[in-house]
Design an enzyme around this catalytic site. Structure first.
Site, PDB file in Angstrom:
ATOM      1  CG  HIS A 155      -7.732  62.439  79.589  1.00  0.00           C
ATOM      2  ND1 HIS A 155      -8.587  61.710  78.782  1.00  0.00           N
ATOM      3  CD2 HIS A 155      -8.396  62.637  80.753  1.00  0.00           C
ATOM      4  CE1 HIS A 155      -9.721  61.505  79.430  1.00  0.00           C
ATOM      5  NE2 HIS A 155      -9.635  62.045  80.628  1.00  0.00           N
ATOM      6  CG  ASP A 362      -0.758  63.119  71.459  1.00  0.00           C
ATOM      7  OD1 ASP A 362      -1.187  63.643  72.496  1.00  0.00           O
ATOM      8  OD2 ASP A 362      -1.049  63.513  70.322  1.00  0.00           O
TER       9      ASP A 362
END
Length: 469
Positions: A155, A362
């Protein structure tokens, strides 16, 4: 029907408040459908690890959790996961700490998860392991004799080879990923970085989605996570959201709201965001008293020194900006160190003319998608998005910026404030289409169908194998 066994650091039990994150909602739905189990850490600390499993079932979702010792948490979670892997994978090699105790604790806890999960797993179960806390878990499960289909999803970003090689025993860690059948990343960039490492550092080969190392072939895919767009859009017009919307708008007194919502983390670019906003105030005195930046930043990982530092830095920056530009009835920054339930957060998003999402790096950044989903279709706000967020590969009609540049942050705020309604609607419609089509269910299906395909391939080959024998 095969059961789904989800294994992650923490377990999110369903609740009636409706304030769970999108990932938890999607996995819970899959677990209900397959009668599966979610395995993870309870979040509790025990004096001595016993291996005791706490079973629970909430709203049709079964969970199995273990307590960890304080040393486990220090070495595995605060240590290797969040002082070593997290900064390194977010390109902050300057903050990464390498310690043998950290690595030892990480492997010890992963082995404890393997010991916990393996007795619960049946031969036809599908195993889905999540995130950087659990990279070697698949290999440990294989070592215990499990031949199930296994997938792993990362993730967070996968770092470039030149950074990853700074990690002691990096090849040993990456080798464990080849215990899985399918390995997923959010973007093609992270996938390409993984392929590059396998080819250059380990001598493996890449053929499309198939990556081979030492005779073992896995599938490595890009599969960007989404949100439950329809649910979030509904939440934005709920009673709680509408009440929050009105509360925020009244407090603004007709001023434009810029909103940022992030965990208090150095990867989110909060210091750079504040500096960019300060540059905007300096360059555009005509906007003084007409705009407010509300930054919501709940604390996280307070035991880690680098997180204590970023909090102190932001406290000082918010104070300096307000001290320099405030008037008796206006403060340009509202800096809030608390979180809000999802429905109230949706109301805040909807009240904001600008969503400022500017991470330095991110894996995805679901706040960007939530901001889009919460907007009023007839009067949508403008999303300003870092080009270094995974979401930038999908939300191309946001105002994409370099978050390291105060001038770009300032210019994008100026442009967003002046953007005509028709342009705002056109950009929002394009982004909303993507958010709805590639939502959290699409992401889940994208990944699990690959694992199911592994099963079909095995079944198709089985008669041939038996005939050959």
């Amino acid at each position: 029907m095969s059961r789904l066994i989800v294994i992650s650091n923490r377990v999110s039990r369903p609740n009636k408040s409706g304030n769970q994150g999108g990932l938890a909602v999607a996995l819970a739905q899959a677990l209900r459908e397959s009668r599966g189990i979610w395995v993870g850490w309870s979040g509790e600390i025990t004096e001595n690890f016993t291996g005791h499993i706490g079973f629970s079932e909430d709203e049709g979702v079964k969970t199995a959790t273990i307590d960890l010792e304080e040393q486990d948490v220090d070495e595995y979670y605060n240590g290797y996961a969040n002082k070593t892997l997290w900064p390194l994978f977010h390109f902050r090699i300057d903050l990464a700490e390498y310690a043998r105790d950290f690595e030892g604790g990480y492997n010890r806890v992963n082995q404890r998860f393997a010991d916990t999960a393996s007795p619960l797993i049946e031969p036809e179960d599908i195993i889905w392991v999540h995130d950087y806390h659990m990279i070697p878990l698949g290999q440990m499960l294989r070592d215990k004799g499990l031949n199930n289909r296994m997938g792993f999803f990362l993730h967070i970003p996968w770092p470039p080879t030149r950074l990853l090689v700074s990690l002691p025993h990096h090849t040993k860690l990456v080798q464990t990923l080849f215990a899985y059948d399918v390995v997923g990343f959010h973007t093609e960039e992270w996938l390409e970085s993984f392929r590059h490492y396998i080819e250059r550092e380990m001598g493996g080969t890449v053929n499309g989605d198939f990556v081979t190392l030492n005779g073992r072939t896995i599938q490595a895919i890009a599969c960007p996570i989404g949100i439950n767009a329809q649910e979030f859009s509904r939440a934005a017009v709920s009673d709680a959201a509408s009440s929050m919307f009105e509360q925020v708008r009244r407090s603004l007194q007709h001023r434009a709201l810029i909103v940022g919502v992030d965990r208090l983390d150095y990867s989110k670019g909060l210091e750079e965001r504040f500096n960019g906003y300060a540059r905007f105030l300096k360059d555009h005195p005509e906007h003084h008293r007409n705009v407010v930046l509300t930054q919501i930043a709940p604390p996280s990982r307070g035991e880690v020194e680098s997180y204590q530092h970023i909090r102190a830095t932001l406290d000082a920056l918010a104070g300096r900006i307000n001290g320099e530009y405030s008037d008796v009835d206006w403060s340009p920054v509202r800096y809030v160190n608390q979180g809000y339930p999802r429905d109230k957060l949706a109301g805040i998003y909807r009240a904001a003319q600008i969503g400022l999402v500017t991470p330095l790096r991110d894996g995805m950044n679901l706040v960007a998608k939530e901001y889009v989903a919460a907007q009023d279709p007839e009067d949508p706000g403008v999303l300003i998005l870092s080009r270094f967020a995974g979401a930038a590969t999908q939300l191309k009609d946001a105002l994409l910026i370099n978050p390291y540049s105060p001038e770009e942050v300032s210019d994008s705020i100026t442009r967003a404030l002046a953007m005509p309604l028709e342009e705002r609607k056109r950009r929002w419609q394009s982004m909303m289409k993507c958010v709805e089509e590639q939502d959290i269910s699409w992401w889940r299906q994208c990944f699990t169908e690959r694992l199911m395909a592994v099963q079909r391939e095995v079944e198709e080959k089985k008669p041939q194998i038996e005939a050959a024998e």
